[in-house]
Motif scaffolding. Structure first.
Motif, PDB file in Angstrom:
ATOM      1  N   LEU A  72      57.357  16.669  14.567  1.00  6.99           N
ATOM      2  CA  LEU A  72      56.420  16.457  15.657  1.00  6.99           C
ATOM      3  C   LEU A  72      55.281  15.562  15.185  1.00  6.99           C
ATOM      4  CD1 LEU A  72      56.153  20.076  17.139  1.00  6.99           C
ATOM      5  CD2 LEU A  72      57.813  18.277  17.657  1.00  6.99           C
ATOM      6  N   ASP A  73      54.939  14.586  16.000  1.00  6.39           N
ATOM      7  CA  ASP A  73      53.832  13.687  15.676  1.00  6.39           C
ATOM      8  C   ASP A  73      52.501  14.350  15.978  1.00  6.39           C
ATOM      9  OD1 ASP A  73      55.627  11.677  14.974  1.00  6.39           O
ATOM     10  OD2 ASP A  73      55.728  10.926  17.034  1.00  6.39           O
ATOM     11  N   GLY A  74      51.471  13.873  15.304  1.00  3.49           N
ATOM     12  CA  GLY A  74      50.129  14.304  15.650  1.00  3.49           C
ATOM     13  C   GLY A  74      49.637  13.579  16.892  1.00  3.49           C
ATOM     14  N   ASP A 117      47.926  20.710  21.737  1.00  2.04           N
ATOM     15  CA  ASP A 117      46.617  20.103  21.968  1.00  2.04           C
ATOM     16  C   ASP A 117      46.177  20.396  23.393  1.00  2.04           C
ATOM     17  OD1 ASP A 117      44.341  18.412  21.955  1.00  2.04           O
ATOM     18  OD2 ASP A 117      45.556  16.736  22.682  1.00  2.04           O
ATOM     19  N   ALA A 118      44.989  20.969  23.549  1.00  3.34           N
ATOM     20  CA  ALA A 118      44.538  21.414  24.867  1.00  3.34           C
ATOM     21  C   ALA A 118      44.326  20.254  25.835  1.00  3.34           C
ATOM     22  CB  ALA A 118      43.238  22.208  24.723  1.00  3.34           C
ATOM     23  N   LYS A 144      48.071  24.967   9.618  1.00  2.93           N
ATOM     24  CA  LYS A 144      48.172  24.070   8.469  1.00  2.93           C
ATOM     25  C   LYS A 144      48.932  22.800   8.833  1.00  2.93           C
ATOM     26  CE  LYS A 144      47.719  27.250   4.537  1.00  2.93           C
ATOM     27  NZ  LYS A 144      48.418  27.868   3.377  1.00  2.93           N
ATOM     28  N   GLU A 145      50.018  22.948   9.591  1.00  2.00           N
ATOM     29  CA  GLU A 145      50.769  21.769  10.018  1.00  2.00           C
ATOM     30  C   GLU A 145      49.939  20.919  10.961  1.00  2.00           C
ATOM     31  OE1 GLU A 145      54.839  20.502  12.440  1.00  2.00           O
ATOM     32  OE2 GLU A 145      54.568  22.587  11.805  1.00  2.00           O
ATOM     33  N   LYS A 149      47.781  16.674  10.470  1.00  2.00           N
ATOM     34  CA  LYS A 149      47.929  15.513  11.352  1.00  2.00           C
ATOM     35  C   LYS A 149      46.628  15.144  12.060  1.00  2.00           C
ATOM     36  CE  LYS A 149      52.556  17.277  12.282  1.00  2.00           C
ATOM     37  NZ  LYS A 149      53.398  17.988  13.255  1.00  2.00           N
ATOM     38  N   ASN A 150      45.846  16.156  12.412  1.00  2.00           N
ATOM     39  CA  ASN A 150      44.610  15.940  13.178  1.00  2.00           C
ATOM     40  C   ASN A 150      43.512  16.861  12.661  1.00  2.00           C
ATOM     41  OD1 ASN A 150      46.936  15.546  15.536  1.00  2.00           O
ATOM     42  ND2 ASN A 150      45.239  14.106  15.731  1.00  2.00           N
TER      43      ASN A 150
END
Length: 267
Positions: A72-74, A117-118, A144-145, A149-150
């Motif tokens: 999964l991408d950030g 992400d909200a 942590k994951e 990324k963000n």
């Protein structure tokens, strides 16, 4: 170019199909629930209209798509994000419901844990476990994951995520906890001052706490599950756990692509 890179230094038979093509077939497999033999037939029919396109055998599709490393991408932003945590059950098969009811045979469920992400509704991390695994135990690996990324500034969760270990982990990483504590929660710290602060705030004025934390943003993860199940169904086709997990990761990855194509308003 992609095939040349993939075959550089490879021992044995060279790859005939680039990874992006196999990723496309993986997406078609989970989106349209195509068995691999039918997918071979689909590509074979399509090849009549696309010069140079040869259809891989169904065994090649199976082997290559199961070997794909899907991640999964950030979220594409320089700003910090707030993430919502939740889990949901996925059936291990779409057949046999009548037999389960008739003979009381339990086939079991997968449990999917997502951090979403909200704002963009994009899933930034996920874990796939057996149904007996608790939500609270997956908080740290999900965060942590996501943090790899963000920048994460707030984490939303319902009472299932209420644990001193989780509050301490959030505090240690400077993440604002927006976790609803249990109704009978003790206001004593007992090893977690961060949790005590939230317990006191919620017991004194729960509605005020929800407004301050924007707790309604937690619905983003429920929305994600709703979309994923509507598009891909509430079951997995794979038989082995490792392939079930990869199938779900592929589905969520494709869901993210759909969300990235959807404009989102600010705020």
């Amino acid at each position: 170019v992609e095939l040349k890179r993939m075959n550089d230094g490879k021992e044995g038979a060279p790859f005939r199909y680039p990874e992006p093509f196999m990723r496309l077939l993986a997406y078609l497999h989970v989106l349209f629930h195509l068995p691999f033999r039918q997918e071979e037939g689909f590509v074979r029919s399509l090849s009549k209209y696309v010069q140079g396109l040869s259809a891989p055998a169904y065994s090649t599709i199976w082997e290559r798509t199961n070997a794909l490393e899907v991640e999964l991408d950030g979220v594409k932003t320089d700003q910090s994000i707030s993430i919502a945590l939740d889990s949901s059950g996925i059936k291990v098969t779409n057949s046999g419901d009548w037999m389960r009811k008739k003979w009381k045979v339990k086939r079991g469920y997968l449990k999917i844990h997502l951090a979403v992400d909200a704002r963009s509704k994009q899933a930034v991390s996920m874990q796939v476990t057996e149904e007996s695994v608790s939500d609270a135990s997956q908080t740290e690996p999900l965060l942590k994951e996501a943090m790899s990324k963000n920048n994460v500034d707030r984490a939303y969760g319902d009472g299932a995520y209420d644990s001193r270990a989780n509050f301490n982990f959030l505090a240690a990483n400077h993440i604002d906890p927006a976790i609803k504590v249990r109704k009978n929660a003790s206001s004593k710290a007992k090893g977690s001052y961060a949790r005590k602060v939230e317990v006191v705030a919620q017991q004194e004025d729960l509605e005020g706490w929800k407004k301050e934390k924007k707790y309604g943003d937690r619905w983003a993860v429920e929305c994600a599950y709703s979309v994923i199940k509507r598009i891909f169904g509430e079951y997995v086709s794979a038989k082995k756990f490792v392939n079930m997990a990869k199938e779900m990761t592929t589905k969520v990855s494709l869901y993210n692509l759909f969300m990235q194509m959807t404009p989102h308003s600010g705020g």
